[in-house]
Write a protein that holds these residues in place. Structure first.
Motif, PDB file in Angstrom:
ATOM      1  N   VAL A  20      -5.406 -11.782  -6.449  1.00 32.18           N
ATOM      2  CA  VAL A  20      -6.340 -10.975  -5.493  1.00 32.18           C
ATOM      3  C   VAL A  20      -5.566  -9.925  -4.544  1.00 32.18           C
ATOM      4  CG1 VAL A  20      -7.544 -11.702  -3.415  1.00 32.18           C
ATOM      5  CG2 VAL A  20      -7.764 -13.339  -5.228  1.00 32.18           C
ATOM      6  N   GLU A  21      -4.403 -10.491  -4.410  1.00 30.33           N
ATOM      7  CA  GLU A  21      -3.246  -9.516  -3.369  1.00 30.33           C
ATOM      8  C   GLU A  21      -3.191  -8.181  -4.352  1.00 30.33           C
ATOM      9  OE1 GLU A  21      -1.892  -7.819  -0.228  1.00 30.33           O
ATOM     10  OE2 GLU A  21      -2.873  -9.758  -0.268  1.00 30.33           O
ATOM     11  N   LYS A  22      -2.882  -8.144  -5.452  1.00 32.49           N
ATOM     12  CA  LYS A  22      -2.566  -6.820  -6.305  1.00 32.49           C
ATOM     13  C   LYS A  22      -3.665  -6.347  -6.574  1.00 32.49           C
ATOM     14  CE  LYS A  22       1.479  -8.625  -8.689  1.00 32.49           C
ATOM     15  NZ  LYS A  22       2.185  -8.861  -9.940  1.00 32.49           N
ATOM     16  N   THR A  23      -5.035  -7.030  -6.573  1.00 35.41           N
ATOM     17  CA  THR A  23      -6.200  -6.196  -6.715  1.00 35.41           C
ATOM     18  C   THR A  23      -6.520  -5.377  -5.536  1.00 35.41           C
ATOM     19  OG1 THR A  23      -6.972  -7.967  -8.296  1.00 35.41           O
ATOM     20  CG2 THR A  23      -8.674  -6.573  -7.316  1.00 35.41           C
ATOM     21  N   LYS A  24      -6.390  -5.964  -4.533  1.00 39.24           N
ATOM     22  CA  LYS A  24      -6.530  -5.365  -3.136  1.00 39.24           C
ATOM     23  C   LYS A  24      -5.746  -4.180  -2.944  1.00 39.24           C
ATOM     24  CE  LYS A  24      -8.071  -9.517  -0.451  1.00 39.24           C
ATOM     25  NZ  LYS A  24      -7.941 -10.335   0.645  1.00 39.24           N
ATOM     26  N   GLN A  25      -4.602  -4.358  -3.101  1.00 44.40           N
ATOM     27  CA  GLN A  25      -3.311  -3.129  -3.210  1.00 44.40           C
ATOM     28  C   GLN A  25      -3.908  -1.872  -4.094  1.00 44.40           C
ATOM     29  OE1 GLN A  25       0.329  -5.057  -4.058  1.00 44.40           O
ATOM     30  NE2 GLN A  25       0.538  -5.726  -1.923  1.00 44.40           N
ATOM     31  N   LEU A  26      -4.308  -2.291  -5.415  1.00 45.67           N
ATOM     32  CA  LEU A  26      -4.697  -1.189  -6.048  1.00 45.67           C
ATOM     33  C   LEU A  26      -6.092  -0.827  -5.752  1.00 45.67           C
ATOM     34  CD1 LEU A  26      -4.429  -0.066  -8.834  1.00 45.67           C
ATOM     35  CD2 LEU A  26      -5.515  -1.773 -10.117  1.00 45.67           C
ATOM     36  N   VAL A  27      -7.091  -1.327  -5.249  1.00 48.20           N
ATOM     37  CA  VAL A  27      -8.473  -0.807  -4.754  1.00 48.20           C
ATOM     38  C   VAL A  27      -7.987   0.189  -3.466  1.00 48.20           C
ATOM     39  CG1 VAL A  27     -10.324  -1.311  -3.686  1.00 48.20           C
ATOM     40  CG2 VAL A  27      -9.946  -2.623  -5.946  1.00 48.20           C
ATOM     41  N   SER A  28      -7.149  -0.436  -2.621  1.00 48.52           N
ATOM     42  CA  SER A  28      -6.922   0.267  -1.429  1.00 48.52           C
ATOM     43  C   SER A  28      -6.257   1.921  -1.954  1.00 48.52           C
ATOM     44  CB  SER A  28      -5.800  -0.514  -0.735  1.00 48.52           C
ATOM     45  OG  SER A  28      -5.421   0.218   0.348  1.00 48.52           O
ATOM     46  N   THR A  29      -5.289   1.426  -2.754  1.00 52.01           N
ATOM     47  CA  THR A  29      -4.868   3.014  -3.327  1.00 52.01           C
ATOM     48  C   THR A  29      -5.843   3.771  -3.960  1.00 52.01           C
ATOM     49  OG1 THR A  29      -2.564   1.891  -3.594  1.00 52.01           O
ATOM     50  CG2 THR A  29      -3.078   3.994  -4.697  1.00 52.01           C
ATOM     51  N   MET A  30      -6.696   3.335  -4.642  1.00 49.85           N
ATOM     52  CA  MET A  30      -7.669   4.168  -5.087  1.00 49.85           C
ATOM     53  C   MET A  30      -8.737   4.702  -4.018  1.00 49.85           C
ATOM     54  SD  MET A  30      -9.017   2.022  -8.419  1.00 49.85           S
ATOM     55  CE  MET A  30      -7.956   1.566  -9.684  1.00 49.85           C
ATOM     56  N   ASP A  31      -8.788   3.727  -2.997  1.00 47.71           N
ATOM     57  CA  ASP A  31      -9.587   4.104  -1.989  1.00 47.71           C
ATOM     58  C   ASP A  31      -9.177   5.472  -1.200  1.00 47.71           C
ATOM     59  OD1 ASP A  31     -12.027   2.476  -2.305  1.00 47.71           O
ATOM     60  OD2 ASP A  31     -11.123   0.962  -0.649  1.00 47.71           O
ATOM     61  N   THR A  32      -7.815   5.491  -1.096  1.00 44.41           N
ATOM     62  CA  THR A  32      -6.871   6.342  -0.253  1.00 44.41           C
ATOM     63  C   THR A  32      -7.091   7.650  -1.140  1.00 44.41           C
ATOM     64  OG1 THR A  32      -5.439   4.829   0.724  1.00 44.41           O
ATOM     65  CG2 THR A  32      -4.758   6.974   0.539  1.00 44.41           C
ATOM     66  N   LEU A  33      -7.019   7.652  -2.436  1.00 47.93           N
ATOM     67  CA  LEU A  33      -6.969   8.826  -3.158  1.00 47.93           C
ATOM     68  C   LEU A  33      -8.366   9.406  -3.312  1.00 47.93           C
ATOM     69  CD1 LEU A  33      -4.900   7.634  -6.501  1.00 47.93           C
ATOM     70  CD2 LEU A  33      -4.513   9.678  -5.100  1.00 47.93           C
ATOM     71  N   GLY A  34      -9.375   8.523  -3.270  1.00 47.02           N
ATOM     72  CA  GLY A  34     -10.657   8.918  -3.205  1.00 47.02           C
ATOM     73  C   GLY A  34     -10.782   9.839  -1.680  1.00 47.02           C
ATOM     74  N   ASP A  35     -10.379   9.294  -0.631  1.00 50.53           N
ATOM     75  CA  ASP A  35     -10.420   9.877   0.775  1.00 50.53           C
ATOM     76  C   ASP A  35      -9.790  11.332   0.595  1.00 50.53           C
ATOM     77  OD1 ASP A  35     -11.640   7.755   1.747  1.00 50.53           O
ATOM     78  OD2 ASP A  35      -9.674   6.873   2.590  1.00 50.53           O
ATOM     79  N   VAL A  36      -8.498  11.472  -0.159  1.00 50.67           N
ATOM     80  CA  VAL A  36      -7.992  12.806  -0.253  1.00 50.67           C
ATOM     81  C   VAL A  36      -8.623  13.598  -1.103  1.00 50.67           C
ATOM     82  CG1 VAL A  36      -5.578  13.806  -1.280  1.00 50.67           C
ATOM     83  CG2 VAL A  36      -5.622  11.549   0.023  1.00 50.67           C
ATOM     84  N   TYR A  37      -9.225  13.228  -2.132  1.00 50.52           N
ATOM     85  CA  TYR A  37     -10.237  14.105  -3.068  1.00 50.52           C
ATOM     86  C   TYR A  37     -11.359  14.604  -2.009  1.00 50.52           C
ATOM     87  CZ  TYR A  37      -7.241  12.718  -7.136  1.00 50.52           C
ATOM     88  OH  TYR A  37      -6.170  12.747  -7.809  1.00 50.52           O
ATOM     89  N   GLN A  38     -11.829  13.706  -1.353  1.00 52.90           N
ATOM     90  CA  GLN A  38     -13.136  14.244  -0.496  1.00 52.90           C
ATOM     91  C   GLN A  38     -12.603  15.212   0.518  1.00 52.90           C
ATOM     92  OE1 GLN A  38     -16.044  13.292  -0.780  1.00 52.90           O
ATOM     93  NE2 GLN A  38     -16.219  11.765  -1.842  1.00 52.90           N
ATOM     94  N   GLN A  39     -11.261  14.899   1.275  1.00 52.40           N
ATOM     95  CA  GLN A  39     -10.782  16.019   1.901  1.00 52.40           C
ATOM     96  C   GLN A  39     -10.405  17.391   1.074  1.00 52.40           C
ATOM     97  OE1 GLN A  39      -7.214  14.825   4.298  1.00 52.40           O
ATOM     98  NE2 GLN A  39      -8.067  12.848   4.018  1.00 52.40           N
ATOM     99  N   LEU A  40     -10.278  17.440   0.072  1.00 49.85           N
ATOM    100  CA  LEU A  40      -9.843  18.464  -0.808  1.00 49.85           C
ATOM    101  C   LEU A  40     -10.993  19.324  -0.992  1.00 49.85           C
ATOM    102  CD1 LEU A  40      -7.414  17.774  -3.648  1.00 49.85           C
ATOM    103  CD2 LEU A  40      -7.115  19.676  -2.036  1.00 49.85           C
TER     104      LEU A  40
END
Length: 164
Positions: free
Chosen positions: A66-86
């Motif tokens: 569960v912890e590794k899944t949460k970390q991976l999803v969190s990183t993907m969310d952060t990347l999504g935010d960066v692409y939205q900002q672009l």
């Protein structure tokens, strides 16, 4: 003679005012361009750094952890935010062509991240990562190509602006 001097003085004064007005407008556009170039560089560099993290997390992904899944999803969310900002950056006409390439690639990268995130969440919910394992290679290849193109466009923008 006094009349000629007055006309000449007024003409020079109006010319100076016009010159300051024109250079003020140009100065504002230059500041906007500086901000745009700096934002593109910063956001693309963030993508590069988060992609390194994503790659490390993806290599050790375990749908039962569960912890590794949460970390991976969190990183993907952060990347999504960066692409939205672009996608939300507002370039001047000078960078319109470059920005269309950024928009296209950021949209495609965002789509890839969303698909990967869906597969990761599905794997975690069902305790079976077969779909994720089957599709991740193709999605990551597409995603990597989009990220490399973003990096290239960012570099082109910086070079263009430095030489302008």
């Amino acid at each position: 003679m006094k009349n000629k001097t007055l006309r000449y003085t007024l003409t020079v004064l109006l010319s100076v005012v016009l010159l300051f007005t024109l250079s003020g407008c140009n100065l504002g556009e230059m500041k906007q361009n500086d901000g745009y170039v700096a934002s593109v560089k910063e956001l693309v560099n963030q993508c590069i750094n988060y992609n390194r993290t994503l790659k490390k997390q993806e290599e050790v992904f375990n749908c039962h952890d569960v912890e590794k899944t949460k970390q991976l999803v969190s990183t993907m969310d952060t990347l999504g935010d960066v692409y939205q900002q672009l996608l939300q950056l507002q370039p001047t006409n000078e960078f319109a062509e470059y920005h269309s390439q950024i928009t296209e690639r950021a949209t495609m990268a965002l789509s890839c991240i969303s698909r990967l995130k869906t597969l990761v969440n599905y794997s975690a919910e069902h305790g079976n990562d077969k779909l994720y394992q089957n599709d991740k290679g193709e999605i990551l290849d597409e995603y990597t190509a989009d990220c490399e193109m973003l990096r290239w466009v960012s570099s082109e923008i910086q070079t263009y602006w430095r030489n302008a």
